[in-house]
Motif scaffolding. Structure first.
Motif, mmCIF file in Angstrom:
data_model
loop_
_atom_site.group_PDB
_atom_site.id
_atom_site.type_symbol
_atom_site.label_atom_id
_atom_site.label_comp_id
_atom_site.label_asym_id
_atom_site.label_seq_id
_atom_site.Cartn_x
_atom_site.Cartn_y
_atom_site.Cartn_z
ATOM 1 N N LEU A 388 0.815 -1.212 0.000
ATOM 2 C CA LEU A 388 0.000 0.000 0.000
ATOM 3 C C LEU A 388 0.849 1.263 0.000
ATOM 4 C CD1 LEU A 388 -2.846 -0.973 2.516
ATOM 5 C CD2 LEU A 388 -2.868 -1.055 0.012
ATOM 6 N N GLY A 389 2.045 1.165 0.620
ATOM 7 C CA GLY A 389 2.898 2.353 0.687
ATOM 8 C C GLY A 389 3.248 2.929 -0.678
ATOM 9 N N PRO A 390 3.712 2.098 -1.636
ATOM 10 C CA PRO A 390 4.012 2.661 -2.962
ATOM 11 C C PRO A 390 2.800 3.287 -3.638
ATOM 12 C CG PRO A 390 5.082 0.541 -2.696
ATOM 13 C CD PRO A 390 4.185 0.712 -1.527
ATOM 14 N N LEU A 391 1.606 2.691 -3.460
ATOM 15 C CA LEU A 391 0.411 3.278 -4.081
ATOM 16 C C LEU A 391 0.106 4.651 -3.490
ATOM 17 C CD1 LEU A 391 -1.863 0.092 -4.171
ATOM 18 C CD2 LEU A 391 -0.597 1.117 -6.072
ATOM 19 N N LEU A 392 0.180 4.754 -2.161
ATOM 20 C CA LEU A 392 -0.075 6.045 -1.522
ATOM 21 C C LEU A 392 0.991 7.065 -1.894
ATOM 22 C CD1 LEU A 392 -1.167 4.821 2.038
ATOM 23 C CD2 LEU A 392 -2.638 5.642 0.182
ATOM 24 N N LEU A 393 2.259 6.614 -1.986
ATOM 25 C CA LEU A 393 3.329 7.536 -2.362
ATOM 26 C C LEU A 393 3.143 8.024 -3.797
ATOM 27 C CD1 LEU A 393 5.985 8.940 -1.695
ATOM 28 C CD2 LEU A 393 7.193 6.854 -2.413
ATOM 29 N N ALA A 394 2.768 7.121 -4.699
ATOM 30 C CA ALA A 394 2.522 7.542 -6.090
ATOM 31 C C ALA A 394 1.389 8.547 -6.172
ATOM 32 C CB ALA A 394 2.201 6.308 -6.945
ATOM 33 N N LEU A 395 0.299 8.334 -5.388
ATOM 34 C CA LEU A 395 -0.811 9.279 -5.371
ATOM 35 C C LEU A 395 -0.372 10.635 -4.839
ATOM 36 C CD1 LEU A 395 -3.866 9.791 -5.758
ATOM 37 C CD2 LEU A 395 -4.207 8.924 -3.434
ATOM 38 N N LEU A 396 0.463 10.593 -3.789
ATOM 39 C CA LEU A 396 0.947 11.845 -3.204
ATOM 40 C C LEU A 396 1.819 12.622 -4.195
ATOM 41 C CD1 LEU A 396 1.302 13.697 -0.686
ATOM 42 C CD2 LEU A 396 3.272 12.273 -0.072
ATOM 43 N N LEU A 397 2.709 11.899 -4.900
ATOM 44 C CA LEU A 397 3.610 12.579 -5.844
ATOM 45 C C LEU A 397 2.851 13.122 -7.053
ATOM 46 C CD1 LEU A 397 6.670 10.128 -5.807
ATOM 47 C CD2 LEU A 397 6.493 12.365 -4.715
ATOM 48 N N LYS A 398 1.812 12.451 -7.469
ATOM 49 C CA LYS A 398 1.051 12.935 -8.632
ATOM 50 C C LYS A 398 0.182 14.119 -8.288
ATOM 51 C CE LYS A 398 0.703 11.562 -12.219
ATOM 52 N NZ LYS A 398 1.426 11.994 -13.458
ATOM 53 N N THR A 399 -0.328 14.190 -7.069
ATOM 54 C CA THR A 399 -1.258 15.263 -6.715
ATOM 55 C C THR A 399 -0.574 16.435 -6.033
ATOM 56 O OG1 THR A 399 -1.769 14.121 -4.652
ATOM 57 C CG2 THR A 399 -3.187 13.671 -6.541
ATOM 58 N N ALA A 400 0.309 16.170 -5.058
ATOM 59 C CA ALA A 400 0.885 17.270 -4.267
ATOM 60 C C ALA A 400 2.265 17.684 -4.745
ATOM 61 C CB ALA A 400 0.953 16.856 -2.794
ATOM 62 N N LEU A 401 3.062 16.768 -5.257
ATOM 63 C CA LEU A 401 4.438 17.079 -5.667
ATOM 64 C C LEU A 401 4.681 16.547 -7.077
ATOM 65 C CD1 LEU A 401 6.149 15.963 -2.348
ATOM 66 C CD2 LEU A 401 5.664 18.308 -3.033
ATOM 67 N N PRO A 402 4.050 17.174 -8.078
ATOM 68 C CA PRO A 402 4.168 16.618 -9.432
ATOM 69 C C PRO A 402 5.491 16.899 -10.121
ATOM 70 C CG PRO A 402 2.799 18.595 -9.447
ATOM 71 C CD PRO A 402 3.146 18.336 -8.022
#
Length: 856
Positions: A388-402
């Motif tokens: 789950l960690g990589p999925l949440l990290l990918a979501l965070l990088l795409k939305t907050a830190l693109p």
């Protein structure tokens, strides 16, 4: 043939009604149609007891003569020939008159039980062998007649016949126990209220222990897990920290508030990691709890609260004493702690005490112990971080830190993979590397939203990312496995160290070692089975636990072989393979202990045989020389008197007759010593302890000394207290010692026999001016058939001093050799003074006097 059943009526003191209760039980059984007879009952002229004998069949007693006095004992052969269903045998600790088949009456009872005959008997608490010293310290009287505790413990029923001290003293005052002329002396000595109260407490506690054994056996056989608070039993949880001493002392004070309380100190060794336990501190705490009357126990358990509660319920404990947590405040986020968990899960029948101490809040030490092994919660957290960690990290990088860049994205996903490895080991880390690489390729590597990689450098970056992630995960997983192995080995080493410590402390019985196995691995029963060869059946060499030992290894849950014909069989649960190594060590030690016990038994037997061979060899030498000399003189004198060729004058005939008489006296003396030594070797000397005046016995002992008026000087003050001894044996001791002194004294130097008091003893000193003996020989001269130097007067077989010391020790006295100032040897006979003891009764044993009155 089934073994008979033994029922014992146990009392705190004579007169409480043991014999009365036994006879009443016999009448009840006769009324029910049971074939019940009286083998031997002593009524001691008590009218009510004598009345109860009416209506019961009595087997005639056997009459024996001893030292000119007639005694009666139970006729064992007659009882065996009569073969009733039940036989009454009074006074289990009684010593039989010499000449009986067995030395002790309890041995007669064992024969009756072996023949399938039920026995009802009686015994007082002061006659139990293990309580001899305690009773002597209370009453001042040493019991001469005792019975081994194991004989009473093996009884099928033990019934306590109880009476308050006040009621017993009233019975005595009314003349229901002793004759009126003995009541005052008994009430003011042995039957004082304090003595009776202490003896009653001993009896109650002994029976309580017996009942507790029955209760534990019943609970185990019926699988009872609930706690029955019939007795205060307190378990102290130890961590090996310095607060353990405080907890032990507190638990002992709690136990002392209730009669019969018991303290069990428990240390749970975790098999999953290093702990802050100090072996030195645990050793100190073990010594402390044992000095305070408790017991120390050691078990292995992964879950400390569960192991602690299981032990407490298995021991039927009523209270648990724990120390307040040493953890710091922030450490409570890791869990509620052992104390809170035990209190929560203890249930309503088990009280938990949390004791404050000086170490509260100072930290537990070695905090890595909890994480030494990857537990279920950590593995779950690792998988969550890896998937789950990589999925949440990918979501965070795409939305907050693109726009952080591919390099930073790789570092962030790598950090997440390392975290998954640290939490859950290798599998979650590999999953994190795979999921992370796919997400990086799909979302952050041009062209995005495809698994195609356009730039070669991005391919290199992803490959390096996967390689680093796999490497880190492998290293972390290997470290976790090594930590787990080290923790397991540490637990095993701790258990083996404890095993070695039990051996060094002398706990060498097979049963004690098997009990350690049962306790350490929390199983129901442990047995050591052996057989003679492959075809022979298995036999039990030792077992512990609730259930009987398994008859065959096939019936056990775990079998640890020790050679071809010896196995350790465990029942209760199947143990993991990781425990087999420690079990093998226990099994090997059990085999060593079993061999040691047998070797010791064989060595003792060989020592007895060697001693017997030595005595027989010396006896043959004595017969061939010392006994033949007076025989030769007697034969020569008789042959001369019968000769028809010589006409003897009256003077010559008188001289020859005198030579015959002297030779016969010498033979009688030598044979007497040989018979006395034989009695000592076989343990058939039964002293009759009475109050004796030395000034009456010593002159009688000098009757056989040559020219006693000139060879011996007496100095025995009339003010000496009386001594407690056997008059006949004392006379033999003094005669042998004085005869030896006269034999070695120079002519014209009389032997001095002087007596004096020293504390509670009376010393009789026999002083001669002979050559004396060196210090290294002083003990050897008391061995049979030992003679130091040449005797200038007379001959002997070297038994005089050996017999003297044997008789002295049989009566509770001591005989030692000392140097005489100015040259010579002094024999010191130390006898117990009988001053302040009431007059002896007409019975045949010391503990049947008014100071230690006869059993009921």
């Amino acid at each position: 043939m089934a073994r008979g059943r033994l029922r014992i009526h146990l009392g705190a003191a004579p007169g409480v009604g043991k014999t009365y209760a036994m006879l009443s039980e016999a009448h009840r059984r006769v009324e029910r149609g049971t074939d019940c007879v009286v083998g031997l009952v002593e009524h001691h002229d008590r009218p009510r007891t004598r009345t109860l004998l009416h209506g019961l069949e009595q087997v005639p007693r056997r009459r024996l003569e001893y030292r000119g006095t007639s005694f009666t004992e139970m006729d064992l052969d007659a009882v065996l020939a009569r073969r009733p269903e039940v036989v009454l045998v009074d006074e289990l600790a009684h010593t039989n008159v010499p000449g009986s088949r067995n030395t002790k009456r309890w041995q007669d009872v064992e024969e009756l039980l072996a023949a399938g005959i039920d026995v009802i008997s009686t015994v007082d608490i002061q006659h139990l062998e293990s309580l001899g010293d305690v009773v002597e310290s209370i009453t001042g009287v040493r019991q001469q007649e005792t019975v081994p505790d194991e004989v009473v413990r093996r009884a099928d029923q033990v019934e306590l016949v109880d009476m308050t001290p006040e009621a017993l003293r009233r019975r005595m005052a009314h003349g229901n126990v002793y004759r009126p002329d003995k009541v005052d002396a008994a009430l003011s000595n042995y039957f004082r209220p304090g003595n009776l109260t202490a003896l009653r407490e001993l009896a109650l506690l002994w029976v309580a222990d017996r009942v507790d054994e029955y209760l534990q056996q019943y609970r185990s056989e019926h699988g009872v897990r609930a706690i029955w608070g019939s007795r205060e039993r307190i378990v102290v949880g130890l961590t090996g920290g310095p607060e353990g001493r405080t907890l032990i002392r507190r638990a002992v004070r709690l136990a002392e508030k209730g009669a019969g309380g018991e303290v069990l100190a428990l240390y749970v060794a975790r098999s999953d990691g290093l702990t802050s336990a100090s072996p030195e501190e645990l050793a100190v705490q073990r010594t402390l709890v044992e000095d305070l009357g408790g017991s120390f126990h050691h078990v292995v358990g992964d879950d400390i609260p569960t192991a602690l509660l299981e032990f407490a319920r298995g021991a039927n404990a009523t209270q648990i004493v724990l120390g307040a947590s040493r953890r710091k405040g922030w450490q409570y986020v890791l869990g509620p702690g052992v104390g809170a968990t035990v209190a929560r899960d203890s249930g309503p029948d088990l009280d938990v005490h949390l004791i404050t101490h000086d170490e509260v809040g100072k930290g537990r030490g070695l905090p890595a112990a909890r994480g030494a092994r990857l537990g279920r919660s950590r593995i779950l957290a690792g998988w969550l971080a890896g998937v789950l960690g990589p999925l949440l990290l990918a979501l965070l990088l795409k939305t907050a830190l693109p726009d952080v860049g591919l390099a930073n994205n790789l570092l962030l996903f790598l950090a997440l993979t390392v975290a998954a490895a640290l939490l859950g080991g290798l599998p979650p880390a590999l999953a994190s590397a795979v999921v992370g690489s796919l997400l990086l390729n799909w979302f952050f590597t041009p062209p995005v939203r495809t698994f195609t990689i356009a730039a070669p450098q991005n391919i290199v970056a992803l490959v390096v990312f996967v390689g680093v992630a796999v490497s880190v995960a492998s290293v972390v997983g290997l470290a976790a496995r090594r930590t787990d192995q080290a923790a397991r080995l540490r637990a095993e080493a701790e258990t083996l160290s404890f095993l070695a410590g039990t051996v060094l402390r002398g706990e060498t019985s097979v049963e004690a070692l098997l009990d350690r196995v049962r306790e350490t691995f929390a199983v129901d029963s442990v047995a050591l089975l052996e057989r003679q060869d492959d075809k022979a059946p298995w036999t039990c060499a030792g077992s512990v636990g609730a259930a009987s030992a398994v008859p065959r290894p096939e019936d056990a849950d775990v079998v640890v072989p020790v050679g071809d014909d010896l196995v350790l069989a465990i029942s209760g649960r199947v143990l993991p393979a990781s425990d087999r190594r420690v079990l093998a060590a226990f099994a090997a030690q059990a085999a060593v202990v079993l061999d040691r016990r047998r070797l010791k038994s064989q060595a003792d037997r060989a020592r007895e045989l060697a001693e017997g061979n030595r005595i027989r060899t010396a006896l043959l030498a004595a017969v061939s020389h010392d006994l033949r000399t007076p025989l030769a003189g007697i034969k020569a004198s008789v042959s001369s008197l019968r000769s028809d060729d010589v006409e003897w004058s009256q003077e010559d005939r008188a001289a020859l007759l005198e030579a015959i008489e002297e030779g016969a006296d010498r033979l009688d003396h030598l044979v007497g010593n040989l018979l006395d030594m034989s009695r000592l070797q076989t343990g058939t000397v039964a002293p009759l302890i009475r109050e004796v005046d030395l000034d009456e016995v010593v002159p009688l002992a000098l009757g056989g000394i040559p020219e006693p008026g000139t060879a011996v000087v007496l100095d025995i003050p009339e003010s000496l207290p009386m001594v407690a001894t056997d008059k006949g044996l004392l006379e033999r001791v003094v005669a042998n010692v004085v005869e030896n002194a006269v034999k070695y004294s120079p002519r014209g130097e009389p032997v001095l026999v002087a007596a004096s008091t020293l504390a509670d003893r009376v010393e009789l000193r026999v002083v001669d001016r002979g050559p004396g003996v060196p210090d290294e020989v002083k003990e050897r001269i008391f061995s049979p058939f030992q003679r130091h130097g040449d005797a200038p007067q007379g001959d002997g077989v070297g038994l005089g001093l050996a017999v003297a010391r044997g008789f002295a020790e049989a009566t509770g006295s001591t005989l030692q050799a000392e140097d005489t100032p100015g040259g010579g040897l002094t024999m010191v006979l130390s006898l117990p003074a009988a001053e302040d003891r009431p007059p002896d009764s007409a019975t045949r044993s010391s503990n049947r006097a008014a100071a230690a009155p006869p059993p009921e």
